[in-house]
Enzyme design. Structure first.
Site, PDB file in Angstrom:
ATOM      1  N   GLY A   8       0.822  -1.204   0.000  1.00  0.00           N
ATOM      2  CA  GLY A   8       0.000   0.000   0.000  1.00  0.00           C
ATOM      3  C   GLY A   8       0.855   1.253   0.000  1.00  0.00           C
ATOM      4  N   TYR A  86     -12.945  -2.173 -18.584  1.00  0.00           N
ATOM      5  CA  TYR A  86     -12.446  -0.837 -18.254  1.00  0.00           C
ATOM      6  C   TYR A  86     -11.880  -0.210 -19.529  1.00  0.00           C
ATOM      7  CZ  TYR A  86     -10.669   2.386 -14.610  1.00  0.00           C
ATOM      8  OH  TYR A  86     -10.444   3.452 -13.774  1.00  0.00           O
ATOM      9  N   GLY A  93      -5.601  -0.095 -11.413  1.00  0.00           N
ATOM     10  CA  GLY A  93      -4.688  -0.422 -10.326  1.00  0.00           C
ATOM     11  C   GLY A  93      -4.682  -1.902  -9.976  1.00  0.00           C
ATOM     12  N   ASP A  95      -4.474  -3.198  -7.109  1.00  0.00           N
ATOM     13  CA  ASP A  95      -5.343  -3.459  -5.960  1.00  0.00           C
ATOM     14  C   ASP A  95      -6.783  -3.690  -6.400  1.00  0.00           C
ATOM     15  OD1 ASP A  95      -5.407  -0.772  -6.788  1.00  0.00           O
ATOM     16  OD2 ASP A  95      -5.997  -0.045  -4.809  1.00  0.00           O
ATOM     17  N   ARG A  96      -7.242  -2.905  -7.367  1.00  0.00           N
ATOM     18  CA  ARG A  96      -8.620  -3.047  -7.848  1.00  0.00           C
ATOM     19  C   ARG A  96      -8.788  -4.352  -8.629  1.00  0.00           C
ATOM     20  NH1 ARG A  96     -10.149   2.507 -10.688  1.00  0.00           N
ATOM     21  NH2 ARG A  96     -12.296   1.781 -10.382  1.00  0.00           N
ATOM     22  N   ASP A 116     -13.460  -0.374  -1.085  1.00  0.00           N
ATOM     23  CA  ASP A 116     -12.182  -0.490  -0.383  1.00  0.00           C
ATOM     24  C   ASP A 116     -11.891   0.845   0.295  1.00  0.00           C
ATOM     25  OD1 ASP A 116      -9.682  -1.088   0.551  1.00  0.00           O
ATOM     26  OD2 ASP A 116      -8.730  -1.280  -1.407  1.00  0.00           O
ATOM     27  N   THR A 119      -6.451   4.459   2.142  1.00  0.00           N
ATOM     28  CA  THR A 119      -5.933   5.799   1.850  1.00  0.00           C
ATOM     29  C   THR A 119      -6.895   6.520   0.914  1.00  0.00           C
ATOM     30  OG1 THR A 119      -3.665   5.004   2.092  1.00  0.00           O
ATOM     31  CG2 THR A 119      -3.975   7.092   0.940  1.00  0.00           C
ATOM     32  N   THR A 171     -15.603  23.163  16.926  1.00  0.00           N
ATOM     33  CA  THR A 171     -14.859  23.001  15.671  1.00  0.00           C
ATOM     34  C   THR A 171     -14.388  21.566  15.460  1.00  0.00           C
ATOM     35  OG1 THR A 171     -14.136  25.304  15.752  1.00  0.00           O
ATOM     36  CG2 THR A 171     -12.871  23.818  14.344  1.00  0.00           C
TER      37      THR A 171
END
Length: 242
Positions: A8, A86, A93, A95-96, A116, A119, A171
């Site tokens: 990652g 796609y 990616g 990961d995908r 997912d 990040t 805040t």
């Protein structure tokens, strides 16, 4: 046995598999990848591995890994257990790719939305005919907190907390509500969009924020933090048997 390696942006997650059975998961910083992989391979006497990376790994480090293991590197050019529709497959990616591979194995002949939450937050859709069309990429929770802090002069950098009330009364509470509630509403909204078109939708939530988000989502989901690793293992077996 074989090893699945998920690199990652800030950490590496590995899993040792015996066939389809997950034996052990290890998580460590990216900079320790060589020493940790050496330790794991000696512990389990491993020779083969599959690796997925969303971060840059130097060729020098890859060469060191190749001396330790026979590496299968995930890319759109490899044999895939789904139809990749796609429009720019080379930019998809690793990961995908692994997540969709996991969906094909875990939920055959189903319409599946894989979320997912790490990040980044990615949404990927696979239909019941095994066609992958694409999805969406959004900012993850931590990235949103950092953006608010970096691009303003006075807002503090916070860490996520469970929501007690979506109306922030100071805040800090307002920032937390804006980020956390914003992510929850975004995910619920994307799920709703898919459900309007695909009534029999299966939803999978994975990634580092799985446990945090699964407690707050109203939609029925399958939560599995190791879904990507299972997808990598599935890709390894699929390519090994071809």
């Amino acid at each position: 046995m074989n090893l699945a390696i998920d690199v990652g942006n800030t950490r590496v997650k590995t899993a040792v598999f015996h066939g389809d059975n997950l034996i052990e998961v290890t998580i460590f910083p990216v900079e320790k990848i060589i020493s940790e992989i050496k330790f794991i391979t000696k512990k389990y006497t491993l020779n083969d591995a599959i690796i997925s990376s969303v971060a840059f790994i130097s060729e020098k480090k890859l060469e060191k890994l190749r001396k330790i293991l026979v590496l299968l590197e995930v890319s759109s050019a490899m044999k895939l257990p789904f139809h990749n529709l796609y429009k720019t497959p080379k930019t998809l990616g690793a990961d995908r790719i692994a997540l969709i591979a996991a969906a094909t194995k875990s939920f055959p002949n189903k319409n599946v939305l894989v979320i997912d939450a790490g990040t980044c937050i990615t949404f990927d859709f696979l239909d019941k005919n095994n066609n992958y069309f694409g999805g969406a990429i959004s900012l993850g929770i931590e990235m949103r907190f950092k953006a608010l802090h970096k691009f303003t002069k006075k807002l503090p950098l916070l860490e996520k907390k469970l929501l007690d009330n979506f109306i922030g009364q100071n805040t800090q509470e307002s920032i937390n509500s804006g980020v956390v509630n914003g992510v929850i509403q975004e995910i619920e909204g994307v799920i709703g969009q898919h459900k309007k078109k695909y009534l029999d939708l299966t939803i999978v939530l994975t990634g580092g924020d799985t446990n945090f988000l699964s407690k707050q989502l109203k939609s029925s989901i399958f939560a599995n933090q190791n879904f990507l690793l299972e997808g990598l293992n599935g890709l390894f077996i699929f390519n090994k048997n071809k």
